[in-house]
Design an enzyme around this catalytic site. Structure first.
Site, PDB file in Angstrom:
ATOM      1  CB  THR A 522      -0.938   0.004   1.214  1.00 37.20           C
ATOM      2  OG1 THR A 522      -1.804  -1.126   1.103  1.00 37.20           O
ATOM      3  CG2 THR A 522      -1.793   1.261   1.258  1.00 37.20           C
ATOM      4  CG  PHE A 524       0.221   4.665   3.673  1.00 39.51           C
ATOM      5  CD1 PHE A 524       0.873   3.460   3.437  1.00 39.51           C
ATOM      6  CD2 PHE A 524      -0.944   4.657   4.424  1.00 39.51           C
ATOM      7  CE1 PHE A 524       0.374   2.264   3.926  1.00 39.51           C
ATOM      8  CE2 PHE A 524      -1.457   3.465   4.927  1.00 39.51           C
ATOM      9  CZ  PHE A 524      -0.796   2.269   4.679  1.00 39.51           C
TER      10      PHE A 524
END
Ligand code: PEP
Ligand code: MN
Length: 620
Positions: A522, A524
């Site tokens: 992921t 960010f």
């Protein structure tokens, strides 16, 4: 045998017990710790446990079968050694780096500055060098120690350096924060006894031909007086000649079973070859090591010692990034002190430094910690709250997920980036691993309900399809799901979250790594009120709309191509209130002030309707 003493035992009572033990023909060492005091008893035991327990200071008697007593895991000592603010052997993974030898003021200070910028907190460098050939560079001696102290003064890093002889221990301890006993000295018992007498952590390297038991016996020499011992696997001599030594990573899990002492790995000496250092560093982390000792040099090809195995700064940076991606997978956190420059210099004092969406243990919190290091991120219920807190100045920074390598973009956050007038000032990529968690005692077959964040559920789709009978509930946060089942004391429910969350909420892990694909990352973004462009920024993000006519997007792409700007991401989102019209999010390689990117931005308004720069920041 280890006798655990009542913590309030008086010196008199301890002395009485010791003299009773001496009368029974044993040798004793008293170790008074903050949390625990013990007497280690060596020698043939000719008395019963009952007799011993009749002494009022005795809390517990531990019989230790191993030849090493204090080093033994059974001794019950805390598995951590404190170095500065860091507990080595805990969740933090410590990277120590620096040149093999302190060669000159310029080289050492340049190295210290560069490492410090990368967030490395411990600087290595030999002032006294044990060289195979007497004709090789032997180190600068005390002059080298002074330079290490100067580097510490300037950067705030801790310093580790080797001490080779017992008579130099006091001298080295005057300058160094950590003493290193080198491989060639692992059984220099006078030296081991001497480092036992100083209040400094000791890194004890494994001897070139030492067994694990011999190594632990070496540690035992120090532990009677100084419990701050860290073991360092640095490769052993085998018949193999393709590498300088054979890095024995078996030793890591073996030691973890035998001893409470932290274990670090030195892949530089372990391989002797620069290009093998990264893979063996990752392997060390995977094997369960607590940290690394790495050789780095500004110009390895001209290093006075061990250049062939020393990394360049760029290679170390790559290694740190790789370790950072891997750390959460093995439940660790990389100990890096790097902070966004603004955090260190900020004169304004917002109520909180960093906000994220979720509960403690959420992946966003891990991302915030990975980016900022030593801060206390604060969780808020929803993504818009993160943007609001930053926009209002209540928090200096926010950290939000923007895209996942399996499940795609987090659209809400793209929309919020457009809605709020904030800037992206950084990004973090985190490897995400999901686990099935339930309250203690709950088994997989008891589960009827499953709670998870929609993103987590999407990433574990294949696993969930194996359980069509579970009712799946979407929640606001991975860690929040765990908190909920914990608070409800649910015996028929499970949650999907990180191992970190399992630890925080003290629940069982029923299945590990249930994501569809281990290549699950992921990304960010870190948002702040003001842009912050500096020379380490190498990525620029923009959002724009085009006129609704043929070739509009093509014109934009052509402009970007003509200026040789590399497009690394393109995302389209519907424009709110204008059905079937889209805006485009783009990430480009390059600093916004670079000639190419600024040229594109100069001409882009000619073929766009609206254009907004979201930020320029260092790529992760
Ligand atoms: C060193 O760390 O520079 C060194 C000499 O290591 P070892 O004792 O493991 O050879
Ligand atoms: Mn070396």
């Amino acid at each position: 045998m280890i006798i655990v003493l009542r913590q309030d035992a008086s010196p008199r009572e301890i002395a009485d017990l010791e003299s009773w033990l001496h009368d029974h023909g044993t040798v004793t060492t008293v170790i008074r710790g903050e949390e625990r005091s013990v007497i280690a008893v060596i020698g043939a035991i000719h008395f019963s446990g009952k007799e011993l327990e009749s002494h009022s200071v005795v809390l517990e008697v531990l019989r230790i079968s191993q030849p090493y007593k204090i080093a033994s895991r059974e001794s019950g000592f805390a598995p951590q050694v404190k170095i500065g603010n860091v507990l080595v052997g805990g969740p933090k993974f410590l990277v120590m780096a620096g040149p093999c030898a302190v060669e000159s003021r310029e080289i050492l200070l340049e190295t210290a500055r560069r490492l410090s910028e990368m967030g490395v907190t411990v600087l290595r460098g030999g002032a006294f060098k044990p060289r195979t050939s007497p004709y090789s560079f032997q180190g600068l001696g005390e002059e080298g120690l002074k330079l290490l102290a100067e580097a510490r003064e300037e950067t705030g890093m801790l310093v580790v350096t080797e001490v080779m002889t017992a008579d130099k221990v006091d001298l080295v301890a005057r300058y160094a924060d950590i003493l290193q006993v080198g491989a060639r000295n692992m059984q220099n018992f006078d030296l081991l006894k001497a480092v036992a007498e100083v209040d400094r952590p000791v890194i004890l390297k494994r001897g070139l031909a030492a067994t694990i038991d011999e190594w632990l016996m070496g540690a035992e020499y120090i532990l009677g007086r100084n419990q701050k011992v860290i073991l360092c696997e640095r490769g052993i001599r085998t018949f193999e000649t393709k590498t300088r030594n054979t890095l024995d990573l078996n030793a890591v899990p073996v030691l973890k079973e035998l001893t409470h002492l932290p274990v670090i790995v030195d892949p530089s000496h372990g391989t002797g070859v620069r290009r093998y250092v990264l893979p063996m560093s990752l392997a060390s982390m995977g094997a369960g090591a607590d940290g690394l000792l790495i050789e780095v040099h500004p110009d390895p090809d001209h290093a006075l010692s061990d250049g062939a195995q020393s990394l360049t700064f760029a290679e170390l940076q790559r290694l740190l990034k790789a370790l950072q991606s891997m750390a959460p997978v093995v439940g660790r956190e990389l100990e890096l002190s790097w902070r966004h420059p603004e955090i260190a210099t900020s004169s304004a004092s917002p109520k909180t430094q960093v906000v994220y969406q979720g509960e403690p243990g959420a992946f966003s919190e891990t991302a915030a910690l990975a980016f900022f290091g030593d801060v206390k991120p604060v969780g808020v219920p929803a993504f818009p709250n993160v943007f609001e807190k930053v926009a209002s100045g209540e928090s200096a920074y926010g950290v939000v997920p923007i895209e996942n390598s399996l499940a795609g973009s987090i659209n809400q956050n793209y929309d919020l980036l457009l809605e709020f007038d904030l800037s992206i000032v950084g990004e973090v990529k985190l490897r995400v691993s999901h686990n099935l968690l339930a309250n203690r005692g709950v088994r997989e077959k008891d589960i009827k309900k499953l709670y998870g964040h929609p993103q987590a559920l999407a990433q574990c789709d294949r696993f969930l399809r194996l359980h069509p009978d579970w009712t799946v509930y979407q929640t606001y946060d991975t860690a929040g799901s765990v908190k909920m089942i914990k608070e409800q004391e649910a015996s028929d429910a499970a949650a999907i979250a990180s191992l970190q969350a399992a630890k925080i909420y003290d629940v069982d892990v029923l299945a590990e790594a249930i994501e569809d694909n281990p290549q699950n990352y992921t990304r960010f973004v870190v948002i702040a009120k003001e842009p912050r462009v500096h020379d380490r920024c190498d990525k620029t993000s923009v959002v724009f709309t085009t006129p609704n006519k043929p070739g509009a997007l093509f014109a934009v792409l052509q402009l970007i191509a003509n200026h040789e700007v590399n497009l690394v991401k393109l995302e389209s989102r519907p424009i709110p209130g204008r059905p079937w019209e889209y805006m485009f999010y783009m990430d480009w390689e390059g600093n916004i002030e670079s000639p190419n990117v600024s040229a594109v931005l100069g001409v882009l308004p000619e073929c766009t309707e609206t254009l907004k720069v979201l930020g320029c920041y260092p790529s992760a």
